[in-house]
Design an enzyme around this catalytic site. Structure first.
Site, mmCIF file in Angstrom:
data_model
loop_
_atom_site.group_PDB
_atom_site.id
_atom_site.type_symbol
_atom_site.label_atom_id
_atom_site.label_comp_id
_atom_site.label_asym_id
_atom_site.label_seq_id
_atom_site.Cartn_x
_atom_site.Cartn_y
_atom_site.Cartn_z
ATOM 1 C CG ASP A 190 -1.504 -1.199 1.656
ATOM 2 O OD1 ASP A 190 -1.486 -2.140 0.874
ATOM 3 O OD2 ASP A 190 -2.042 -1.262 2.782
ATOM 4 C CD1 TRP A 205 3.008 -7.540 3.362
ATOM 5 C CD2 TRP A 205 3.381 -9.007 5.013
ATOM 6 N NE1 TRP A 205 2.558 -6.979 4.535
ATOM 7 C CE2 TRP A 205 2.777 -7.864 5.564
ATOM 8 C CE3 TRP A 205 3.715 -10.054 5.864
ATOM 9 C CZ2 TRP A 205 2.490 -7.738 6.917
ATOM 10 C CZ3 TRP A 205 3.439 -9.932 7.225
ATOM 11 C CH2 TRP A 205 2.831 -8.784 7.731
ATOM 12 C CD GLU A 246 -6.735 -5.225 4.390
ATOM 13 O OE1 GLU A 246 -6.064 -5.854 5.200
ATOM 14 O OE2 GLU A 246 -6.567 -5.313 3.161
HETATM 15 C C1 FRU Z 1 -3.671 -3.722 2.937
HETATM 16 C C2 FRU Z 1 -2.989 -4.153 4.208
HETATM 17 C C3 FRU Z 1 -3.316 -3.209 5.342
HETATM 18 C C4 FRU Z 1 -2.161 -3.364 6.271
HETATM 19 C C5 FRU Z 1 -1.028 -3.582 5.313
HETATM 20 C C6 FRU Z 1 0.035 -4.496 5.819
HETATM 21 O O1 FRU Z 1 -3.051 -4.132 1.791
HETATM 22 O O2 FRU Z 1 -3.379 -5.481 4.521
HETATM 23 O O3 FRU Z 1 -4.566 -3.433 5.939
HETATM 24 O O4 FRU Z 1 -1.958 -2.263 7.084
HETATM 25 O O5 FRU Z 1 -1.584 -4.106 4.129
HETATM 26 O O6 FRU Z 1 1.128 -4.495 4.967
#
Ligand code: FRU
Length: 521
Positions: free
Chosen positions: A58, A82, A238
């Protein structure tokens, strides 16, 4: 003797000159080598923001200050998947070209640094300024892994950090977190705005299947005021955003609540949606049955807007993450993963009593434009090739068609190994589409190769498409941004052909323009 010395001197000078020349050439070679490698890997976007290396998701903390658009982003610097989240950082004078800056926020004892926003605290309400300039305050979620492992349900909470040097360095507030978790497992992604009418800061963030709204006089002490959601919704929400907008050309003000949805988006997986309503300083009052999609493509998630864009500019500017959690960690890029969408200007419009957002690429993108060719109006029947004599698949296409009575209009992009991607409009379905079924590599995911549609059931006489292509992404802005679709794809060879396909049908092209675009890297 003198002659000998002279000869020796002459030879030496010549030699040095040759050496020097050689080393200059070496440097030039090295430089051009570097230039050729830098941001030139397979599938690397050329005018979209992507990190130099490793994992990004994000956009975070987007704020404009002192001539710079800041872009922070979810970043894991140690891998292309990630992991423990940091905030990466870049700045731009125009949202087009970007300068990478060092990582702004690192994980700490309270947790990973999840998504959030940033504001300029103009009046130093927080008291965190140094008295010389207003502080930049980053508001983010701390995600505590230990708490998650222990299944505590209170492992996400909102924290702040401040910068007194234009976002170059941040200090985490020592009273973190500023919003404790009351026992809600998903409790994250704060977006903060200044609400002039109540003279308070407003924070909106996602709490499982709804948003929660808080207010504060100083960015430190927060009071819960309300929630907004869809009763019975079991999708995860989110990255919300909340802001006022004037309705196209009038003085009517409405509030837009953006929220990204983590599953079952119109074309599968994750996407960004919005509601239009009102806001009284405490509650967002809107029809929760009227959820709309900011982008029908599969690859625009967590789209939120820039804070503190000067009033003299007046635009609502937004950017999203150009991927989808269904396959983001598996896409076939090697050195880095993911890019952002093109920056977009949002506007609000009212049609038949309902409100819709339109989004169009920001005007600054015209800086990228190089030569163009225009195609004058004509009736097409069959396959019509558009000029595409460019080494790179970086184009802006502007195509206006009369809406034909039947059939479809298709723009097909392809390469020499018979991979192709189509963007078009289907009359019967009243839908725009992107078909990436045969676009290239897709073995990394079962859901990637597919046909995606975007609603265009609103009335329109023409089929107007503006399409941006950038190596491995396509963005369609149809009908002045009423229907938008963003999709990524991974051809095994670069695309090099553009055709309009109007098989067994007469299609009137009113005007067409193909513009080559340059690289920002
Ligand atoms: C959205 C998300 C958010 C979180 C972040 C973690 O893509 O899942 O809700 O803060 O990514 O990287």
């Amino acid at each position: 003797m003198i002659a000998m010395r002279y000869l020796y001197f002459a030879c030496f000078t010549l030699l040095c000159f040759a050496c020097k020349k050689e080393s200059v050439t070496e440097v030039a070679k090295e430089k051009s080598g570097e230039a050729n490698d830098y941001y030139n890997e397979d599938h690397r976007p050329q005018f979209h923001f992507s990190p130099e290396a490793n994992w990004m998701n994000d956009p975070n903390g987007m704020v404009f200050y002192e001539g710079e658009y800041h872009l922070f982003y979810q970043y894991y610097p140690d891998s292309t998947v990630w992991g423990p989240m940091h905030w990466g950082h870049a700045v731009s004078p125009d949202m087009v070209s970007w300068e990478h800056l060092p990582i702004a926020l690192y994980p700490d004892g309270l947790g990973y640094i999840f998504s959030g926003s940033a504001v300029i605290d103009w009046q130093n309400t927080s008291g965190l300024g140094d008295g010389k300039e207003p502080p930049m305050i980053a508001i983010f979620t701390h995600h505590n892994m230990e708490g998650e492992r222990n299944k505590t349900n209170v492992f996400q909470y909102q924290s702040i950090a401040y910068s007194n040097d234009r976002g170059r360095t941040f200090v985490k507030y020592d009273g973190n977190p500023v919003v404790a978790n009351p026992g809600i497992k998903d409790f994250r992604d704060p977006k903060v705005i200044w609400h002039e009418a109540s003279k308070k800061w407003i924070m909106v963030f996602a709490a499982y299947d709804k948003v929660r709204i808080y207010n504060s006089p100083n960015l430190i002490d927060w009071t819960f005021t309300s929630e907004f959601g869809i009763p019975g919704d079991k999708r995860l929400w989110e990255c919300p955003d909340l802001f006022p907008m004037k309705v196209g050309g009038t003085d009517e003000e409405k509030w837009v609540l953006i929220t990204s949805i983590q599953k079952e988006a119109p074309n599968g997986g994750t996407a960004t949606s919005y509601f239009v309503g009102d806001f009284d300083g405490s509650n967002f009052i809107g029809d929760n049955k009227n959820q709309k999609w900011l982008d029908y493509g599969t690859d625009n998630y967590a789209m939120v807007s820039w804070a503190d864009v000067p009033e003299s500019d007046g635009r609502r500017l937004a950017l999203g993450w150009m991927s989808n959690w269904q396959y983001a960690q598996k896409v076939p890029t090697e050195k880095w993963r993911s890019a952002m969408t093109l920056p977009r200007t949002l506007t609000l419009h009212k049609t038949k009593g309902d409100y819709f957002l339109r989004s169009l690429p920001v005007k600054e993108l015209t800086e990228l434009e190089d030569e163009s060719s225009t195609v004058s109006g004509q009736t097409l029947n069959g396959v019509f090739e558009l000029p595409s004599d460019y080494d790179h698949f970086l184009y802006k296409l502007e195509l206006s068609f009369e809406k034909p009575p039947k059939g479809m209009i298709e723009v097909r992009f392809s390469n020499d190994v018979d991979e192709s991607l189509s963007v078009g409009y289907s009359i019967a379905e009243k839908q725009y589409f992107i078909d990436r079924t045969f676009a290239g590599k897709d073995d990394f995911s079962d859901v990637f190769a597919d046909y995606h549609v975007g609603d265009a059931s609103y009335s329109h006489d023409q089929v107007d498409m503006v399409i941006y292509t950038d190596v491995s992404s396509v963005e369609l802005f149809a009908d002045q941004g009423q229907c938008v679709m963003t999709d990524i794809f991974f051809p095994t060879e670069p695309y090099n052909k553009i055709e309009i396909v109007a098989e067994n049908n007469d299609v009137n092209l009113i005007k067409g323009k193909v513009t080559k675009l340059g690289s920002i890297w």
